[in-house]
Motif scaffolding. Structure first.
Motif, PDB file in Angstrom:
ATOM      1  N   PHE A  37      -6.978   2.577  -7.315  1.00 45.01           N
ATOM      2  CA  PHE A  37      -7.818   1.404  -7.063  1.00 45.01           C
ATOM      3  C   PHE A  37      -7.092   0.407  -6.163  1.00 45.01           C
ATOM      4  O   PHE A  37      -7.647  -0.107  -5.191  1.00 45.01           O
ATOM      5  N   LEU A  38      -5.811   0.123  -6.514  1.00 43.20           N
ATOM      6  CA  LEU A  38      -5.034  -0.842  -5.742  1.00 43.20           C
ATOM      7  C   LEU A  38      -4.890  -0.391  -4.288  1.00 43.20           C
ATOM      8  O   LEU A  38      -5.100  -1.190  -3.356  1.00 43.20           O
ATOM      9  N   ALA A  39      -4.590   0.891  -4.084  1.00 40.73           N
ATOM     10  CA  ALA A  39      -4.405   1.409  -2.730  1.00 40.73           C
ATOM     11  C   ALA A  39      -5.710   1.353  -1.946  1.00 40.73           C
ATOM     12  O   ALA A  39      -5.728   0.962  -0.771  1.00 40.73           O
ATOM     13  N   THR A  40      -6.813   1.738  -2.595  1.00 42.64           N
ATOM     14  CA  THR A  40      -8.111   1.739  -1.911  1.00 42.64           C
ATOM     15  C   THR A  40      -8.543   0.319  -1.552  1.00 42.64           C
ATOM     16  O   THR A  40      -9.023   0.058  -0.442  1.00 42.64           O
ATOM     17  N   TYR A  41      -8.363  -0.626  -2.492  1.00 41.09           N
ATOM     18  CA  TYR A  41      -8.767  -2.020  -2.242  1.00 41.09           C
ATOM     19  C   TYR A  41      -7.938  -2.629  -1.116  1.00 41.09           C
ATOM     20  O   TYR A  41      -8.476  -3.252  -0.185  1.00 41.09           O
ATOM     21  N   LEU A  42      -6.625  -2.467  -1.199  1.00 40.42           N
ATOM     22  CA  LEU A  42      -5.761  -3.040  -0.163  1.00 40.42           C
ATOM     23  C   LEU A  42      -6.038  -2.409   1.192  1.00 40.42           C
ATOM     24  O   LEU A  42      -5.992  -3.078   2.228  1.00 40.42           O
TER      25      LEU A  42
ATOM     26  N   VAL B 151       4.212  14.623 -11.459  1.00 35.80           N
ATOM     27  CA  VAL B 151       4.578  14.674 -12.882  1.00 35.80           C
ATOM     28  C   VAL B 151       3.508  15.368 -13.720  1.00 35.80           C
ATOM     29  O   VAL B 151       3.824  16.081 -14.686  1.00 35.80           O
ATOM     30  N   LEU B 152       2.227  15.177 -13.393  1.00 32.86           N
ATOM     31  CA  LEU B 152       1.131  15.700 -14.201  1.00 32.86           C
ATOM     32  C   LEU B 152       1.239  17.212 -14.447  1.00 32.86           C
ATOM     33  O   LEU B 152       1.072  17.655 -15.604  1.00 32.86           O
ATOM     34  N   PRO B 153       1.513  18.050 -13.439  1.00 35.00           N
ATOM     35  CA  PRO B 153       1.653  19.491 -13.725  1.00 35.00           C
ATOM     36  C   PRO B 153       2.819  19.801 -14.674  1.00 35.00           C
ATOM     37  O   PRO B 153       2.752  20.781 -15.444  1.00 35.00           O
TER      38      PRO B 153
ATOM     39  N   VAL C  37      -2.825   5.229 -15.252  1.00 36.61           N
ATOM     40  CA  VAL C  37      -1.961   4.535 -14.277  1.00 36.61           C
ATOM     41  C   VAL C  37      -2.263   5.033 -12.865  1.00 36.61           C
ATOM     42  O   VAL C  37      -2.314   4.254 -11.906  1.00 36.61           O
ATOM     43  N   LEU C  38      -2.488   6.342 -12.765  1.00 37.63           N
ATOM     44  CA  LEU C  38      -2.844   6.921 -11.468  1.00 37.63           C
ATOM     45  C   LEU C  38      -4.144   6.298 -10.944  1.00 37.63           C
ATOM     46  O   LEU C  38      -4.258   5.953  -9.754  1.00 37.63           O
TER      47      LEU C  38
ATOM     48  N   ASN D 171       0.819  -1.202   0.000  1.00 34.36           N
ATOM     49  CA  ASN D 171       0.000   0.000   0.000  1.00 34.36           C
ATOM     50  C   ASN D 171       0.855   1.256   0.000  1.00 34.36           C
ATOM     51  O   ASN D 171       0.579   2.216  -0.733  1.00 34.36           O
ATOM     52  N   ILE D 172       1.906   1.239   0.794  1.00 36.22           N
ATOM     53  CA  ILE D 172       2.791   2.414   0.847  1.00 36.22           C
ATOM     54  C   ILE D 172       3.492   2.606  -0.494  1.00 36.22           C
ATOM     55  O   ILE D 172       3.654   3.745  -0.977  1.00 36.22           O
ATOM     56  N   LEU D 173       3.889   1.503  -1.127  1.00 35.71           N
ATOM     57  CA  LEU D 173       4.519   1.607  -2.460  1.00 35.71           C
ATOM     58  C   LEU D 173       3.528   2.189  -3.476  1.00 35.71           C
ATOM     59  O   LEU D 173       3.892   3.039  -4.294  1.00 35.71           O
ATOM     60  N   ALA D 174       2.272   1.740  -3.403  1.00 35.31           N
ATOM     61  CA  ALA D 174       1.252   2.265  -4.313  1.00 35.31           C
ATOM     62  C   ALA D 174       1.038   3.755  -4.079  1.00 35.31           C
ATOM     63  O   ALA D 174       0.922   4.546  -5.039  1.00 35.31           O
ATOM     64  N   LEU D 175       1.017   4.159  -2.827  1.00 39.02           N
ATOM     65  CA  LEU D 175       0.836   5.577  -2.504  1.00 39.02           C
ATOM     66  C   LEU D 175       2.041   6.408  -2.960  1.00 39.02           C
ATOM     67  O   LEU D 175       1.897   7.566  -3.363  1.00 39.02           O
ATOM     68  N   THR D 176       3.224   5.807  -2.909  1.00 39.75           N
ATOM     69  CA  THR D 176       4.428   6.509  -3.393  1.00 39.75           C
ATOM     70  C   THR D 176       4.333   6.761  -4.895  1.00 39.75           C
ATOM     71  O   THR D 176       4.642   7.867  -5.381  1.00 39.75           O
ATOM     72  N   VAL D 177       3.889   5.744  -5.642  1.00 41.91           N
ATOM     73  CA  VAL D 177       3.716   5.912  -7.093  1.00 41.91           C
ATOM     74  C   VAL D 177       2.664   6.977  -7.376  1.00 41.91           C
ATOM     75  O   VAL D 177       2.830   7.823  -8.272  1.00 41.91           O
ATOM     76  N   ILE D 178       1.576   6.958  -6.602  1.00 42.12           N
ATOM     77  CA  ILE D 178       0.514   7.964  -6.777  1.00 42.12           C
ATOM     78  C   ILE D 178       1.068   9.359  -6.564  1.00 42.12           C
ATOM     79  O   ILE D 178       0.782  10.295  -7.345  1.00 42.12           O
TER      80      ILE D 178
END
Length: 589
Positions: free
Chosen positions: A84-89, A44-46, A78-79, A31-38
Motif C-alpha cells: 500500500f505504502l509503495a503504491t500510494y507514494l 522469507v514467505l517460501p 506487513v507485505l 519508495n525504494i526502501l518499501a520495495l526492498t522490504v517487500i
C-alpha cells in the motif's frame, strides 16, 4: 529503427521522465526502501512454507503449526501494508512528475513562434498535451519502479537456487533466452502498431476540433453527412490500428506465459525425480517452485510492461517533436526597455517572405518588398490596398510575430530586435476583424492582459467603448458568461469588448486591422466613436476596409503587391489620380 537506436531512445525517455521524479527525492528513497522490504518478505514467505511442510507437519507439532501460520499471516499483512505504502507514494510521485511534464509541454507550446501554430494542427497538439502525456505516466508506476528491486531479486534468487540445486536452476534458465527472443520479435511490431494508433487518434481529434469550431458553416451548407463520412473514415482507421496493436499484444502475452509454464514444468519434473530419489524434500520442492516464480516474475513483469513502454516511447517521440522546436523570435542577449515614444515608428527598407509555407500563396515570393515609411508619434497612419497587398503582414512584423528578412523596424530609433519582446507587445494593442473572445465572463474578457484592473477601471473603459449601458442592463453585469468564442454576443458587442480591452491595456501604439470590416454601416457608425476614443492621443496604424473611415488620417500609405506605391493625405492622393483614387472610386461605383 535499429535496435541500438531504440535502446538509446528508451534510455533517453527514462531520463526525460525520471529527472522530474528526482525533484522529490525523499519520496523516491522511501519508495525504494518499501520495495526492498517487500522483496525481503517475498523471499522469507517460501522459507516459512518449507518449514511447515518439512518440519512441522512430520512432527505433528500443533502449537508450532499455529505459530508458523501466524508468522506467515503476519508477514502477509506487513507485505500488504508496504505494498500500500509503495503504491500510494508511487501515485503521488507519478502525479507530481506528470503534472510537471504537462505544464512544461504547455509552456513550450505557448512559447513557440507564430509560424509553429500556422503549420500545426490544434487537435494534434491537444492529443500531445493529454493522451501522449498520460501514456508517459505508465513509466512512473509501482510496476515500473519495482523493476529496480526485481533486478536485485533476480540476481539473488538465481544465486540461491543455483546453490540449492544447480541442475534445476540451469534447466529453468534455458527458458530465459526464449522469452527475450519473443520480446525482440514483438518489440518493433508493437511499437509500430501503437505509432499508427497515435497518428490516427490525432487525425480523429483534428476532425472533431474542426467540426466543433465550424458547426455554423457545416449546418449552413448541410454538409453533416460529408463531415460524418470523414469522421467515420478516421474512426475506422483508428479501430483497425488498435485491433492490429491488440492482436500483437494478444499473441505476445500468451507466448511469454507459455514459456514460464514450460519453466515450471521442467522444475516440477526434475524436482519430483529428486524427491523420489530422496535428495530433495517435498517442502524444498514447494519452496523451489516459489523461488522459480520469483525468478520469472522480473522477466514476466518486464515483458508485460513492453506494451506500456512501446506506447510511452511513441508518445515520447511526439512530445520531443514539440520540446525540440525552439522559438527563433526571442530577446537579444541584452534587451532594451520599450521607450516612451517621442518620434514614432520607422520602417526602413523592410522585406519579408513566408518561406516554405505551403499554406501561403506567396510562399515563394516576398510578401513585403523594400517597404519604407514612418508612423509618427501621436498621429494616425492608415494602410490601404487590395486584399493580399501585405497590410496585415506589416502589422504582424511591427508586433514582432515575424522577424523581417531585410531592413529594420525602429521605435524612436531603437531596432525592434533589441527591444524586450514582452515590453514591446505590452505597448501595442491590436483590434482586428477576427475578434478573440475567451470562454468566460465579460469581466474576464475586458480584464484579459490587465489582471490587476478593478471593476471601476473596467467600467470606465467600457463606457469609452460604448458598451457600459449594455453591461449594466444584464442581470449579472460583468459576471455574465459570454459563451465559447463569444457566441452569446452580437458582432458589435464583441467588437466593443475588444476595444474596451485595448483601452484598459493603455498601450502606446494601437493597430486596427480592418476592425469594422465585418459590421454593417449602422454598427460601424456606432462603434466609430469608441474607436476614436481608443485612438485619441495615441500612435496608431489603421488598416481600413472602408476608405470613407480614414478621410481624417494624418497620412495614408497605399500598398500594392507588398510595395509602397503612394503616401499622402486623403485629398492629396485623390488629386494625384493614382492607385488610391482607383481604390476609392471602386468602393462607390
Amino acid at each position: 529503427m535499429t535496435t541500438d537506436t531504440k535502446q538509446d531512445s528508451t534510455l533517453d525517455m527514462l531520463r526525460f521522465v525520471f529527472q522530474r521524479v528526482l525533484k522529490k527525492r525523499w519520496i523516491l528513497v522511501v519508495n525504494i526502501l518499501a520495495l526492498t522490504v517487500i522483496t525481503l518478505l517475498q523471499f522469507v514467505l517460501p522459507q516459512i512454507e518449507q518449514f511447515i511442510i518439512d518440519k512441522v507437519i512430520p512432527q505433528k507439532h500443533v502449537q508450532l503449526l499455529f505459530i508458523s501460520v501466524g508468522l506467515l499471516l503476519l508477514a502477509a499483512v506487513v507485505l500488504g501494508l508496504f505494498n500500500f505504502l509503495a503504491t500510494y507514494l508511487m501515485g503521488v510521485m507519478s502525479q507530481n512528475a506528470i503534472t510537471d511534464l504537462r505544464t512544461q509541454l504547455y509552456d513550450d507550446i505557448l512559447d513557440q513562434d507564430t509560424h509553429f501554430f500556422e503549420s500545426s494542427k490544434t487537435g494534434d497538439l491537444m492529443v500531445r498535451l493529454t493522451s501522449d502525456v498520460n501514456n508517459m505516466q505508465s513509466l512512473i508506476s509501482a510496476n515500473m519502479l519495482s523493476m529496480i528491486g526485481n533486478i536485485f531479486t533476480f540476481v539473488g534468487v538465481l544465486g540461491f537456487i543455483l546453490y540449492k540445486n544447480w541442475q534445476m536452476a540451469v534447466a529453468v534458465s534455458l527458458t530465459f533466452p526464449l522469452t527475450f527472443l519473443i520480446y525482440r520479435v514483438f518489440r518493433d511490431r508493437i511499437h509500430n502498431a501503437f505509432k499508427r494508433v497515435r497518428q490516427s487518434q490525432s487525425q480523429m481529434s483534428n476532425q472533431m476540433q474542426n467540426t466543433l469550431t465550424e458547426v455554423d458553416l457545416i449546418k449552413s451548407y448541410t454538409s453533416e453527412g460529408y463531415e460524418s463520412q470523414r469522421f467515420d473514415h478516421y474512426a475506422l482507421k483508428n479501430r483497425d490500428n488498435m485491433i492490429d496493436a491488440t492482436k500483437n499484444q494478444a499473441i505476445f502475452s500468451p507466448l511469454v506465459d507459455g514459456v514460464n509454464f514450460l519453466g515450471v514444468a521442467i522444475v516440477l519434473l526434475l524436482g519430483a525425480m529428486f524427491v523420489m530419489k530422496g535428495s530433495l524434500t517435498v517442502g524444498g520442492l514447494v519452496a523451489y517452485l516459489s523461488y522459480v516464480g520469483m525468478l520469472q516474475s522480473p522477466i514476466s513483469s518486464f515483458t508485460r510492461l513492453l506494451n506500456q513502454i512501446q506506447q510511452a516511447l511513441v508518445s515520447y517521440g511526439r512530445i520531443k517533436e514539440v520540446t525540440n522546436v525552439h522559438p527563433t523570435i526571442v530577446n537579444s542577449a541584452n534587451p532594451l526597455p520599450m521607450p516612451e515614444l517621442q518620434v514614432g515608428i520607422a520602417l526602413k527598407d523592410v522585406s519579408f517572405a513566408f518561406k516554405g509555407d505551403p499554406k501561403r500563396a506567396k510562399s515563394d515570393h516576398a510578401a513585403i518588398s523594400h517597404v519604407s515609411f514612418n508612423i509618427p508619434f501621436g498621429q494616425q497612419t492608415a494602410l490601404v490596398g487590395h486584399s493580399g497587398a501585405g497590410k496585415s503582414t506589416l502589422t504582424r512584423l511591427i508586433d514582432r510575430f515575424y522577424d523581417v528578412d531585410a531592413g529594420d523596424i525602429t521605435f524612436d530609433g531603437i531596432p525592434i530586435k533589441e527591444i524586450d519582446l514582452k515590453q514591446l507587445r505590452q505597448n501595442i494593442a491590436i483590434v482586428s476583424q477576427d475578434i478573440a473572445i475567451i470562454d468566460g465572463t465579460i469581466r474576464d474578457n475586458i480584464q484579459y492582459g490587465s489582471p490587476e484592473a478593478n471593476d471601476d477601471a473596467i467600467m470606465a473603459m467600457a463606457e469609452l467603448a460604448d458598451i457600459k449601458d449594455f453591461i449594466q442592463s444584464l442581470p449579472e453585469g460583468l459576471a455574465t458568461q459570454v459563451g465559447e468564442r463569444g457566441l452569446k454576443l452580437s458582432g458589435g458587442q464583441r467588437q466593443r469588448l475588444a476595444i474596451a480591452r485595448a483601452l484598459l491595456k493603455d498601450a502606446q501604439v494601437v493597430i486596427l486591422d480592418e476592425a469594422t470590416a465585418s459590421l454593417d454601416n449602422e454598427s460601424e457608425k456606432t462603434i466609430q466613436k469608441a474607436l476614436n476614443n481608443l485612438l485619441k492621443e495615441r500612435t496608431s496604424l489603421v488598416i481600413a476596409h472602408r476608405l470613407s473611415t480614414i478621410h481624417n488620417a494624418d497620412q495614408i500609405v497605399v500598398l500594392d503587391a507588398g510595395k509602397v506605391v503612394e503616401i499622402g493625405k486623403h485629398e492629396e492622393l485623390l488629386k494625384a489620380h493614382g492607385p488610391y483614387e482607383k481604390l476609392y472610386n471602386a468602393q462607390f461605383e
